[in-house]
Design a protein around this motif. Structure first.
Motif, short mmCIF file in Angstrom:
data_model
loop_
_atom_site.label_atom_id
_atom_site.label_comp_id
_atom_site.label_asym_id
_atom_site.label_seq_id
_atom_site.Cartn_x
_atom_site.Cartn_y
_atom_site.Cartn_z
N MET A 1 83.29 5.20 5.40
CA MET A 1 83.42 6.63 5.67
C MET A 1 82.13 7.18 6.27
N PRO A 2 82.24 8.11 7.23
CA PRO A 2 81.03 8.70 7.81
C PRO A 2 80.23 9.49 6.77
N THR A 3 78.92 9.47 6.92
CA THR A 3 78.02 10.23 6.07
C THR A 3 77.36 11.32 6.91
N LEU A 4 77.36 12.55 6.41
CA LEU A 4 76.77 13.68 7.12
C LEU A 4 75.34 13.87 6.64
N LYS A 5 74.40 14.06 7.60
CA LYS A 5 73.00 14.19 7.22
C LYS A 5 72.27 15.13 8.18
N THR A 6 71.43 16.00 7.62
CA THR A 6 70.52 16.80 8.44
C THR A 6 69.31 15.94 8.75
N LEU A 7 69.01 15.78 10.03
CA LEU A 7 67.94 14.86 10.42
C LEU A 7 66.57 15.43 10.10
N GLN A 8 65.68 14.52 9.75
CA GLN A 8 64.31 14.86 9.35
C GLN A 8 63.34 13.89 10.03
N PRO A 9 62.04 14.19 10.05
CA PRO A 9 61.08 13.22 10.56
C PRO A 9 61.29 11.86 9.92
N GLY A 10 61.30 10.84 10.75
CA GLY A 10 61.63 9.49 10.31
C GLY A 10 62.97 9.02 10.82
N ASP A 11 63.80 10.00 11.26
CA ASP A 11 65.12 9.66 11.80
C ASP A 11 65.12 9.50 13.32
N GLU A 12 63.96 9.63 13.94
CA GLU A 12 63.90 9.65 15.41
C GLU A 12 64.43 8.36 16.04
N LYS A 13 64.11 7.23 15.46
CA LYS A 13 64.51 5.96 16.07
C LYS A 13 66.03 5.81 16.12
N LEU A 14 66.69 6.16 15.02
CA LEU A 14 68.16 6.06 14.99
C LEU A 14 68.79 7.08 15.93
N LEU A 15 68.21 8.29 15.99
CA LEU A 15 68.73 9.31 16.89
C LEU A 15 68.61 8.86 18.34
N GLU A 16 67.46 8.34 18.69
CA GLU A 16 67.25 7.91 20.07
C GLU A 16 68.16 6.74 20.43
N ALA A 17 68.37 5.84 19.51
CA ALA A 17 69.27 4.70 19.77
C ALA A 17 70.67 5.18 20.10
N PHE A 18 71.13 6.20 19.38
CA PHE A 18 72.46 6.74 19.65
C PHE A 18 72.49 7.50 20.97
N LEU A 19 71.53 8.38 21.20
CA LEU A 19 71.54 9.21 22.40
C LEU A 19 71.39 8.38 23.67
N CYS A 20 70.68 7.28 23.60
CA CYS A 20 70.51 6.42 24.78
C CYS A 20 71.84 5.82 25.23
N GLN A 21 72.80 5.75 24.32
CA GLN A 21 74.12 5.25 24.70
C GLN A 21 74.87 6.28 25.55
N HIS A 22 74.40 7.52 25.53
CA HIS A 22 75.03 8.62 26.27
C HIS A 22 73.93 9.37 27.05
N ALA A 23 73.11 8.60 27.74
CA ALA A 23 71.86 9.14 28.29
C ALA A 23 72.08 10.30 29.26
N ASP A 24 73.09 10.20 30.11
CA ASP A 24 73.24 11.20 31.17
C ASP A 24 73.62 12.58 30.64
N THR A 25 74.27 12.63 29.48
CA THR A 25 74.69 13.91 28.92
C THR A 25 73.90 14.29 27.68
N SER A 26 72.78 13.62 27.46
CA SER A 26 71.96 13.89 26.26
C SER A 26 70.53 14.31 26.60
N MET A 27 70.29 14.75 27.82
CA MET A 27 68.92 15.03 28.24
C MET A 27 68.26 16.13 27.40
#
Length: 290
Positions: A1-27
């Protein structure tokens, strides 16, 4: 099941990994967190980011930024991340942007489908590998020059910014518009994220990066005064800004423009931009405060 989380310092690497999969619409999402981090104190470029995780990987994110914009990259779990980001930020909603279909879904989720807008468009997304940039002859021959603005030009550029917002974004000329534009211009000047084209020592056209990463930049705010249009100045100022970016190692540029702006599309295609096949949604709600 998906887990909902408010991002905090330390979450940058996981956020960037996801956004890079959708780079053109995540600028905007990528550029903003890099510029201001993941904590939200209401300062420029800051926002409240909410993500859903599956197996410790982010699969959707929405952020509600300092300026009221809700920005989404949520191919799944969109209602959950959007509602949580808006609720936690406590801000008024000024607009929505992200992949076009997700923007429409976000309007519905937030109950804003019938709220009056000053702009509501699904825009063509264009991309350019900077190695393929076609430099206009006037710029190559140095008949015009593209450079960072001088401090004594910022007042003029604030006027141009206001005119751009009225013409391109449907804003109304209010007492606060010029002040807001001056702040935008000063912020871009401080970050070296905008350029002016000069012909015979006179500014004739303007371009900016509204999002910037080490490898990719996003063009925004391109403006030529109406009396100076049709002379190739827009091509030269955009190309000049991209030459500067390329010299710093940037590999690619992104921009979006509406379907009915044929002249703008011709400018971008003329220096090598091509449609990506994706559409970018942009909604700006009417300012009820006037």
């Amino acid at each position: 099941m998906p887990t909902l989380k408010t991002l905090q310092p330390g979450d940058e690497k996981l956020l960037e990994a996801f956004l890079c999969q959708h780079a053109d619409t995540s600028m905007f999402l990528r550029s903003n967190w890099r510029a201001a981090g993941l904590l939200d104190r209401g300062e420029r470029f800051q926002g409240t980011y909410v993500a859903t995780y599956i197996d410790e990987a982010i699969v959707a994110v929405a952020a509600h930024f300092w300026n009221g914009m809700v920005i989404v990259q949520a191919p799944v779990n969109l209602p959950e991340v959007v509602q949580a980001a808006v609720t936690q930020s406590g801000r008024a909603i000024a607009g929505i942007s992200g992949p076009a279909a997700q923007v429409e879904a976000t309007k519905s989720v937030l109950g804003l489908s019938n709220r009056p807008t000053q702009l509501d468009e699904s825009e063509i997304l264009f991309s350019l590998m900077l190695a393929d940039l076609q430099v206009p002859p006037a710029l190559a021959a140095q008949k015009v020059q593209c450079r960072l603005p001088h401090s004594d030009e910022l007042e003029l550029l604030s006027e141009w910014c206001a005119a751009y917002n009225i013409e391109a974004l449907g804003q109304k000329e209010t007492p606060s518009l010029r002040l807001d534009c001056r702040r935008v211009i000063e912020a871009r000047q401080a970050m070296s994220m905008h350029w002016v084209l000069v012909a015979e020592n006179t500014p004739v056209s303007y371009s900016a990066f509204n999002a910037s990463l080490p490898d990719i930049v996003q063009i925004g705010g391109v403006w030529t005064p109406p009396a100076l249009r049709g002379k190739g100045y827009a091509k030269s100022v955009v190309a000049g800004s991209l030459l500067k970016a390329r010299s710093h190692g940037v590999k690619r540029a992104i921009l979006f423009t509406s379907h009915d702006k044929q002249a703008a599309q011709a400018v971008y295609r003329g220096i090598g931009f091509v449609p990506t096949g994706e559409e970018y949604g942009l909604v700006l709600f009417e300012n009820t405060q006037g």
